[in-house]
Design a protein around this motif. Structure first.
Motif, PDB file in Angstrom:
ATOM      1  N   ALA A  58     -24.910   6.306-108.697  1.00  0.00           N
ATOM      2  CA  ALA A  58     -23.551   6.548-108.197  1.00  0.00           C
ATOM      3  C   ALA A  58     -22.838   5.221-107.953  1.00  0.00           C
ATOM      4  N   ALA A  59     -23.545   4.246-107.379  1.00  0.00           N
ATOM      5  CA  ALA A  59     -22.920   2.944-107.116  1.00  0.00           C
ATOM      6  C   ALA A  59     -22.557   2.256-108.427  1.00  0.00           C
ATOM      7  N   GLN A  77     -19.534   3.831-109.698  1.00  0.00           N
ATOM      8  CA  GLN A  77     -18.382   3.410-108.892  1.00  0.00           C
ATOM      9  C   GLN A  77     -17.892   2.023-109.359  1.00  0.00           C
ATOM     10  N   THR A 116     -21.619  -5.005 -99.229  1.00  0.00           N
ATOM     11  CA  THR A 116     -22.487  -3.844 -99.403  1.00  0.00           C
ATOM     12  C   THR A 116     -23.950  -4.201 -99.118  1.00  0.00           C
ATOM     13  N   GLU A 155     -26.047   3.220-102.060  1.00  0.00           N
ATOM     14  CA  GLU A 155     -25.452   4.483-102.478  1.00  0.00           C
ATOM     15  C   GLU A 155     -23.992   4.339-102.846  1.00  0.00           C
ATOM     16  N   ARG A 156     -23.327   3.433-102.153  1.00  0.00           N
ATOM     17  CA  ARG A 156     -21.928   3.215-102.518  1.00  0.00           C
ATOM     18  C   ARG A 156     -21.531   1.769-102.225  1.00  0.00           C
ATOM     19  N   HIS A 184     -19.128  -0.710-100.551  1.00  0.00           N
ATOM     20  CA  HIS A 184     -18.240  -0.633 -99.393  1.00  0.00           C
ATOM     21  C   HIS A 184     -16.890  -1.281 -99.645  1.00  0.00           C
ATOM     22  N   SER A 224     -11.610   4.210-105.964  1.00  0.00           N
ATOM     23  CA  SER A 224     -12.697   4.708-106.791  1.00  0.00           C
ATOM     24  C   SER A 224     -12.554   6.173-107.129  1.00  0.00           C
ATOM     25  N   VAL A 259     -15.206   7.709-107.680  1.00  0.00           N
ATOM     26  CA  VAL A 259     -16.458   8.222-107.153  1.00  0.00           C
ATOM     27  C   VAL A 259     -16.262   8.454-105.659  1.00  0.00           C
ATOM     28  N   SER A 287     -17.165   8.754-101.866  1.00  0.00           N
ATOM     29  CA  SER A 287     -18.188   8.249-100.970  1.00  0.00           C
ATOM     30  C   SER A 287     -17.629   8.126 -99.580  1.00  0.00           C
ATOM     31  N   THR A 339     -23.531  11.478 -98.973  1.00  0.00           N
ATOM     32  CA  THR A 339     -23.681  11.394-100.428  1.00  0.00           C
ATOM     33  C   THR A 339     -24.388  12.597-101.041  1.00  0.00           C
ATOM     34  N   LYS A 373     -22.205  15.439-101.916  1.00  0.00           N
ATOM     35  CA  LYS A 373     -20.994  15.038-102.626  1.00  0.00           C
ATOM     36  C   LYS A 373     -20.807  15.870-103.899  1.00  0.00           C
TER      37      LYS A 373
END
Ligand SMILES: Nc1ncnc2c1ncn2[C@@H]1O[C@H](COP(=O)(O)OP(=O)(O)OP(=O)(O)O)[C@@H](O)[C@H]1O
Ligand SMILES: [Mg+2]
Length: 450
Positions: A348-349, A352, A372, A382-383, A385, A390, A392, A394, A399, A402
């Motif tokens: 996911a990151a 993103q 991050t 996970e994401r 910051h 985005s 995505v 978050s 998460t 999501k």
């Protein structure tokens, strides 16, 4: 070829004045002559020399007095005294008054050659020290550039090819695309790399100081100029001058810079003497200089002089391969900085990172990855910051829960809350980032609470 050593020879004896230059003719010396103490001081005002050879007996002012005056000039050449007096006394007086050494006439030409070389080495070292002091204050930490995209590979290959030339280079690109990095890298690949690059942000110097910052000033040039000052151009002699934000340079300085680029000569403020400096110029801007030319804030002739070689760094989101390589590179760097060797990006990151458009380019990516890593709790990131646009989702929801596809309204709410979080709940600031009025923001927040 090495630059000729510039020697000023002062004696009132016409035979000696002709003889010594003939004896030194095969050397890499450029010899000028003078017959009086007054003319020595005049010539030194107007031109630079590496060494002065000065007879003790001059018709107007005594050689020792001339020597003392020369020693008060800052960045003065070293002085070798000539004396007909075989007793030690005159020589010692000369040494005490600051002579580099003295020669008893008749001069042995080998000894003269040797002394000229040694004295001029000293002159140059003293001057170089002054320049290094200025340069050291502007130093930029060396960064090993990371690049994987075809376009960046082409730019760096071409940059390496031209690094060794003296041609002026102009680097353009949005803020944070790596213009500083490229400029420093070019310098590091050039024959000038032994000396530090001298960097200046043209927008950061107050307009009234800009000329003396660039060109330096002579002692007494204006009130408060108690000491002579070495300017950035002189500090960059034999090295590279990096002119960042060249678009901000005041017009008056643009004229003077152009003149310097044309003939390699400049003058300190308050001086009547031209000086030379061998400087390679790299300029950078995130502004459209052509627009500056149209509105009269940038000189066309300077523009064409600067962009002999031009590199245009594309925005980061147009270089997906760089984006990936840079995010991995920064992750590695900050993992070790924060002692988190286990950290990895989740899918996911990664997505993103791919999908965000990085308006702040590499700088924003670097800061986001650092933040991050510093804030990460588990092994997986996970994401990322603190990035707002985005696709995505978050932050606002855990998460795990999501949803992959969400409504625009959901996305809007998530985004608004993230911005608010980032500005610590300051609604004015959030509204201004979001491009809506505070009233609209207030209304939306009320809806969310309902
Ligand atoms: N190719 C790269 N490899 C590694 N780090 C990079 C690269 N490009 C940029 N950076 C890093 O990104 C940040 C911004 O780069 P830089 O200062 O060169 O941008 P810039 O184009 O000069 O920006 P500005 O216009 O704001 O001056 C710096 O921390 C720099 O180290
Ligand atoms: Mg920069």
């Amino acid at each position: 070829m090495q630059q000729k050593l510039r020697v000023l020879l002062a004696d009132d004896d016409p035979v000696f004045l002709r003889l010594l230059p003939t004896q030194l003719a095969n050397e890499n010396f450029e010899i000028s002559t003078a017959t009086t103490g007054g003319s020595v001081l005049d010539v030194l005002e107007k031109r630079e020399f590496d060494v002065v050879i000065l007879d003790v007996d001059l018709p107007d002012i005594s050689g020792i007095e001339v020597l003392k005056t020369i020693r008060t000039l800052e960045s003065a050449p070293e002085v070798i005294m000539l004396t007909a007096d075989t007793s030690l006394e005159t020589g010692l007086t000369a040494m005490r008054a600051g002579a580099y050494d003295y020669i008893t006439k008749p001069a042995d030409s080998d000894q003269v050659k040797e002394l000229i070389r040694k004295a001029s080495d000293k002159t140059r070292i003293v001057k170089q020290n002054q320049r290094l002091k200025v340069a050291a204050a502007t130093r930029y930490p060396g960064v090993q550039p990371i690049f994987e995209s075809e376009i960046s590979k082409r730019i760096f290959a071409e940059a390496e090819r031209v690094a060794g030339m003296d041609a002026t280079i102009l680097i353009t690109g949005e803020s944070g695309t790596g213009k500083d990095v490229l400029a420093n890298w070019i310098h590091s690949k050039s024959g000038r790399a032994e000396l530090p690059i001298v960097s200046v942000n043209c927008g950061a110097i107050p307009e009234n100081l800009v000329e003396s910052e660039f060109f330096g000033f002579e002692k007494g040039a204006f009130t408060g100029a108690g000491k002579q000052k070495v300017g950035l151009i002189e500090a960059a002699d034999a090295s590279t001058l990096f002119l960042d934000e060249i678009g901000e340079m005041p017009l008056s300085l643009q004229v003077k810079l152009l003149m310097f680029l044309e003939n390699g000569k400049f003058r300190k403020v308050g001086s009547v003497r031209d000086q030379t400096a061998d400087v390679r110029v790299i300029a950078a801007t995130n502004k459209d200089l052509k627009a500056g030319i149209s509105d009269g804030s940038f000189r066309a002739d300077l523009y064409y002089r600067l962009n002999i070689i031009m590199f245009e760094l594309p925005p980061l989101h147009e270089r997906p391969e760089d984006l990936e390589a840079l995010s991995n590179g920064f992750l590695e760097r900050f993992k070790s900085k924060y002692g988190r060797p286990e950290l990895e990006f989740s899918n996911a990151a990664k997505r993103q990172i791919r999908e965000y458009n990085w308006p702040g380019n590499v700088r924003e990516l670097k800061n986001a990855v650092e933040r991050t890593v510093a804030l990460a709790s588990g092994d997986k990131i996970e994401r990322i910051h603190g990035i707002f646009e985005s696709g995505v989702i978050s932050g606002a929801v855990p998460t795990e829960s999501k949803p992959e596809l969400v409504s625009l309204a959901w996305l809007e709410k998530d985004h608004i809350l993230k911005v608010l979080e980032e500005v610590n709940g300051n609604r004015e600031a959030a509204a201004s980032i979001l491009g809506i009025t505070s009233r609209t923001l207030y209304r939306k927040l009320k809806e969310y609470r309902a």
